[in-house]
Design a protein around this motif. Sequence first.
Motif, PDB file in Angstrom:
ATOM      1  N   GLN A 178       0.824  -1.210   0.000  1.00 34.89           N
ATOM      2  CA  GLN A 178       0.000   0.000   0.000  1.00 34.89           C
ATOM      3  C   GLN A 178       0.859   1.261   0.000  1.00 34.89           C
ATOM      4  OE1 GLN A 178      -2.806  -0.118   3.204  1.00 34.89           O
ATOM      5  NE2 GLN A 178      -3.898  -1.915   2.416  1.00 34.89           N
ATOM      6  N   GLN A 179       1.994   1.227   0.659  1.00 36.44           N
ATOM      7  CA  GLN A 179       2.873   2.388   0.651  1.00 36.44           C
ATOM      8  C   GLN A 179       3.475   2.628  -0.733  1.00 36.44           C
ATOM      9  OE1 GLN A 179       5.727   1.626   3.723  1.00 36.44           O
ATOM     10  NE2 GLN A 179       4.397   2.384   5.345  1.00 36.44           N
ATOM     11  N   ASN A 181       2.110   1.724  -3.705  1.00 35.33           N
ATOM     12  CA  ASN A 181       1.062   2.067  -4.672  1.00 35.33           C
ATOM     13  C   ASN A 181       0.309   3.350  -4.347  1.00 35.33           C
ATOM     14  OD1 ASN A 181       1.590  -0.306  -6.131  1.00 35.33           O
ATOM     15  ND2 ASN A 181       0.201  -1.502  -4.836  1.00 35.33           N
ATOM     16  N   VAL A 182       0.737   4.062  -3.335  1.00 31.11           N
ATOM     17  CA  VAL A 182       0.023   5.272  -2.960  1.00 31.11           C
ATOM     18  C   VAL A 182       0.224   6.362  -4.020  1.00 31.11           C
ATOM     19  CG1 VAL A 182       1.929   6.268  -1.648  1.00 31.11           C
ATOM     20  CG2 VAL A 182      -0.429   6.813  -1.013  1.00 31.11           C
ATOM     21  N   LYS A 183      -0.777   7.211  -4.219  1.00 34.17           N
ATOM     22  CA  LYS A 183      -0.717   8.312  -5.175  1.00 34.17           C
ATOM     23  C   LYS A 183      -0.809   9.639  -4.440  1.00 34.17           C
ATOM     24  CE  LYS A 183      -2.893   5.585  -8.838  1.00 34.17           C
ATOM     25  NZ  LYS A 183      -4.029   5.484  -9.784  1.00 34.17           N
ATOM     26  N   ARG A 184      -0.466  10.696  -5.189  1.00 32.92           N
ATOM     27  CA  ARG A 184      -0.492  12.015  -4.568  1.00 32.92           C
ATOM     28  C   ARG A 184      -1.895  12.418  -4.166  1.00 32.92           C
ATOM     29  NH1 ARG A 184      -1.201  17.280  -6.302  1.00 32.92           N
ATOM     30  NH2 ARG A 184      -1.590  16.504  -8.410  1.00 32.92           N
ATOM     31  N   ALA A 185      -2.871  12.047  -4.979  1.00 33.86           N
ATOM     32  CA  ALA A 185      -4.254  12.425  -4.667  1.00 33.86           C
ATOM     33  C   ALA A 185      -4.779  11.744  -3.410  1.00 33.86           C
ATOM     34  CB  ALA A 185      -5.159  12.099  -5.851  1.00 33.86           C
ATOM     35  N   ASP A 186      -4.164  10.623  -3.029  1.00 31.08           N
ATOM     36  CA  ASP A 186      -4.604   9.917  -1.823  1.00 31.08           C
ATOM     37  C   ASP A 186      -4.084  10.556  -0.550  1.00 31.08           C
ATOM     38  OD1 ASP A 186      -5.831   8.120  -3.521  1.00 31.08           O
ATOM     39  OD2 ASP A 186      -4.093   6.755  -3.541  1.00 31.08           O
ATOM     40  N   ARG A 187      -3.026  11.348  -0.674  1.00 35.50           N
ATOM     41  CA  ARG A 187      -2.402  11.914   0.525  1.00 35.50           C
ATOM     42  C   ARG A 187      -2.460  13.433   0.582  1.00 35.50           C
ATOM     43  NH1 ARG A 187      -3.105   7.547   1.810  1.00 35.50           N
ATOM     44  NH2 ARG A 187      -1.609   5.926   2.512  1.00 35.50           N
ATOM     45  N   ARG A 189      -4.437  17.019  -0.593  1.00 36.41           N
ATOM     46  CA  ARG A 189      -5.664  17.636  -1.109  1.00 36.41           C
ATOM     47  C   ARG A 189      -5.478  19.143  -1.102  1.00 36.41           C
ATOM     48  NH1 ARG A 189     -11.283  17.091   2.048  1.00 36.41           N
ATOM     49  NH2 ARG A 189     -10.040  18.342   3.492  1.00 36.41           N
TER      50      ARG A 189
END
Length: 209
Positions: A178-179, A181-187, A189
Amino acid sequence: MNFETILFYLFAAVVVFAALRVITARNPLHAVLFLVLAFVSSAGIWLLLEAEFLAITLVLVYVGAVMVLFLFVVMMLDINLEQLRKGFWQWLPAGALLAGLIVAQMVWVLGDKASSAGMTAVKHAADYSNTKELGRLIYTDYVYPFELAAVLLLVAMVAAIALTFRRRRDSKSQDISQQVNVKRADRVRLVSIPAVKKQPDDTVTGATK
């Protein structure tokens, strides 16, 4: 009585004294240090029996690694000595009886074997290898007990790891997938906040004029 016999009785007396102090010392730190003394004295007895490999292993592994770890753990833990010593005198008679039975059994077994086999210390030549002879006995006459002991130690190690890393509700762990595959939009805003111009206060403006 020769010099080796005197050394044996000296080391044996130190081992017995140190072992008694391990269970009677009030401070756990002192108990660990007395256990180190018992190990070193036992290594001296093994040197008298020409078991140099076992003596060096005892000093390097137990005194140099295991007991140092015990010493660090005892020094870091906040041990309540009163709670640790609670019930000592109550269970002392039962413990002394059990210790007496164990000592009597050891004396009976060792004495019976020594009398039946005529076991005496044999002087070996200068080129005698204690390590080679020990390895030959382990992998020939005692190969099955050796393998059984190895399996038991492996099972104990796996069980300790399984009990330590079991899933609990209060435990927290990281998921590496999960770390990654994380995207900028997930972290992150982006929030648009309109700028608000503050109006001047009329009362303060009039008073200034």
